[in-house]
Design an enzyme around this catalytic site. Structure first.
Site, PDB file in Angstrom:
ATOM      1  N   VAL A  14      34.063  39.172  24.964  1.00 29.06           N
ATOM      2  CA  VAL A  14      33.332  39.761  26.079  1.00 29.06           C
ATOM      3  C   VAL A  14      34.317  40.590  26.895  1.00 29.06           C
ATOM      4  CG1 VAL A  14      32.193  39.175  28.257  1.00 29.06           C
ATOM      5  CG2 VAL A  14      31.659  37.875  26.179  1.00 29.06           C
ATOM      6  N   CYS A  15      33.992  41.839  27.161  1.00 28.05           N
ATOM      7  CA  CYS A  15      34.897  42.717  27.923  1.00 28.05           C
ATOM      8  C   CYS A  15      35.045  42.235  29.359  1.00 28.05           C
ATOM      9  CB  CYS A  15      34.347  44.135  27.950  1.00 28.05           C
ATOM     10  SG  CYS A  15      35.207  45.209  29.117  1.00 28.05           S
ATOM     11  N   VAL A  16      36.284  42.080  29.797  1.00 27.83           N
ATOM     12  CA  VAL A  16      36.517  41.508  31.130  1.00 27.83           C
ATOM     13  C   VAL A  16      36.015  42.417  32.254  1.00 27.83           C
ATOM     14  CG1 VAL A  16      38.908  42.376  31.223  1.00 27.83           C
ATOM     15  CG2 VAL A  16      38.223  40.444  32.664  1.00 27.83           C
TER      16      VAL A  16
END
Lengths: 130, 130, 100, 100, 130, 130
Positions: free
Chosen positions: F77-79
């Protein structure tokens, strides 16, 4: 005049939530009443307290919270849409056996009837979406 | 509120129009708008549904979602009658552009010309768009 | 090169731009709401038939079935594939462009 | 009756359908990516000028400014409003249809 | 992996193309795709950006987001050069349809015909779409 | 062959996550390798453990979890996107001073570099979005 607002999209991904906020704020500043803001579809994602947008950008959830505090706005998150997307308050946590909540202050989870009621009780229903 | 908007019980009856312009399955709007219509039926409002643009595809017969592993909600349109939601309107221009006819639909509908549909919209009090 | 198009040709401009920029010989796979473009008897049928002249056109069967359409309604020259066929197309072509 | 359109006329069919179904005399407000339709010199300008003949056209100023456009580029006959003006339009008209 | 994909340090250099087809602000794709490009620059790949359809609006000069209370990210396009992202291509057909010219853009771009853009895409190894 | 998968939309609202899942599953069943599934934009909302979809519909997050367990998939999941949308793990909870997490098992939050790396390391990058 009494407005009701429907928000169909989540924060940041689409401008819908921004436009809904600016409209609601402008209506309140003009002395109109806003009967309810109803968050439906991905709109329920506006109601999480766990967002941390970049500091040089607006904080969409906190903006709604501030507006609700100032004007006693009723911010309602649709329960069916919230269940699909993982927006949880204390009641839902217990009912669904979850181990956490993420609902933001000033938001409440309730049924779709609240949207219909808003349509009945208000003079104008405004829909903001994608 | 004028007098003919009042039911004998004191409740307001408004003309609600649900405008459906999206194809099913590609997005959740068709499914979740149907959920509003079903919940809304309990409020005994004067409900109409319009199917315009790709919304006409929602009514297509023979939907089989087994291979995409999504919920097939098309049978619900047939249940609308039990909820006294009987005014379903299809935009003829949208239907024709897609090569569809009334026989393609899971439920009986009234096909409206552009002029008739414009008139129908003008005649409403609350319009929900999905 | 494989192009994928997931939007209805009646709603969005994705298919038109894909058709304009896809070179002759490239493959185009219609998925999700994009599958409506593959069906006979619509206003876009002529456009698709013309494209079939110099491009390889495919459509995702599960998305057709979900929408109440069947393979018999698919325009001649468009090949129906399942998810496994989608994977094969992605593997056979050297790169993939998704027209979102 | 007020209609709102929030999508670019180049990307989606919302404006076209709105134009087709909005009756003469009704008001149409362009917001968000819909504001591109209000600008002079594009491929949709002629369509907008024709619509201005029998409909009241508005465009949301904040959305124009955000996109690097200015009021001087707005087609004659389209009125620029701010959020307060949007509220006024919603109040003045007896109902609102959002073409999403 | 063939030999000319190898850097002397042993890393792979691939041709990355970012295809931008959405207008700014109406949705977050333009902003978040720019974030990928900036992060990606550290990987020293062979990066190109194409602006097609409403994506050409991303480059419009004079963006002022004060009144919509959103972050104006258009200055970032001017910073791309510092990250050695210098290959910015604009689709001529999209530009013309919108009545735009090269003078309207915040950065110098190369304007490509349909044939040239098709060739550019064919010449890539990884295509990211937003 | 080695695939990388990018998912740009959240669960339920758009079919993108469904198609990405079906593609990933089919690729794995054919014996291909999936280097990484990267969730970007609203795609990060696939990674919450708080969803409770209706029992007659698919559970999108759990489907990803099950696939990850079976094939040791890397679900990232992209931060930056997660911060905007309120997807939080233990580290982010501490760093941002939040009081809860909602990340689902098998998902991990990491940087955009993971997407670029996936593009470099895999033979094909597949993008699924709206």
């Amino acid at each position: 005049m009494k407005f009701a607002i429907q928000v169909n999209e989540g924060p940041y991904q689409h401008q819908a939530s921004d436009t809904a906020y600016q409209f609601t704020k402008a209506a309140l500043e003009k002395g109109h009443e806003v009967f309810r803001v109803f968050f439906y579809h991905d709109g329920v994602n506006n109601g999480t307290r766990l967002t941390t947008p970049p500091q040089d950008d607006r904080h969409i959830t906190n903006r709604w919270i501030d507006l609700a505090e100032k004007y006693k706005l009723d911010l309602v998150v649709c329960v069916a849409a919230a269940q699909r997307r993982g927006i949880v308050d204390d009641d839902e946590m217990k009912r669904q056996g979850k181990d956490a909540t993420n609902i933001a202050p000033q938001f409440r989870i309730s049924g779709l009837g609240q949207l219909i009621e808003a349509g009945i009780q208000s003079d104008r229903l405004m829909v903001f979406g994608d | 509120m004028n007098e003919d908007e009042m039911m004998e019980e004191g409740g307001t009856i408004k003309k609600f129009l649900y405008v459906n312009r999206r194809a099913p399955y590609g997005s959740v709007y068709a499914l979740e708008s149907l959920e509003v219509v079903l919940i809304g039926a309990a409020f005994e409002q004067d409900v109409s549904m319009a199917f315009v643009d790709d919304g006409v595809y929602q009514l297509k017969k023979g939907q089989d979602t087994k291979d995409v592993d999504m919920k097939n909600f098309s049978p619900t349109y047939r249940a609308l009658e039990m909820y006294d939601v009987e005014k379903l309107y299809v935009d003829k221009a949208s239907m024709d552009a897609r090569g569809l006819t009334e026989e393609d639909f899971v439920v009986p509908v009234e096909v409206l010309s552009t002029e008739q549909l414009a008139e129908l919209m003008e005649d409403q009090e609350v319009i929900l768009s999905f | 090169m494989l192009h994928t198009v997931n939007k209805s040709p009646f709603e969005k401009n994705s298919l038109d731009t894909c058709m304009r920029l896809a070179k002759a010989g490239s493959a185009i796979l219609l998925i999700e709401d994009g599958v409506y473009a593959a069906i006979k008897g619509t206003e876009v049928e002529a456009k698709m038939k013309a494209a079939a002249g110099d491009k390889k056109l495919y459509v995702l069967g599960p998305d057709i079935k979900a929408r109440g359409l069947d393979e018999g309604q698919v325009i001649d020259g468009i090949t129906v594939v399942d998810y496994g066929g989608f994977v094969d197309l992605a593997a056979e072509n050297d790169k993939v462009q998704a027209w979102l």
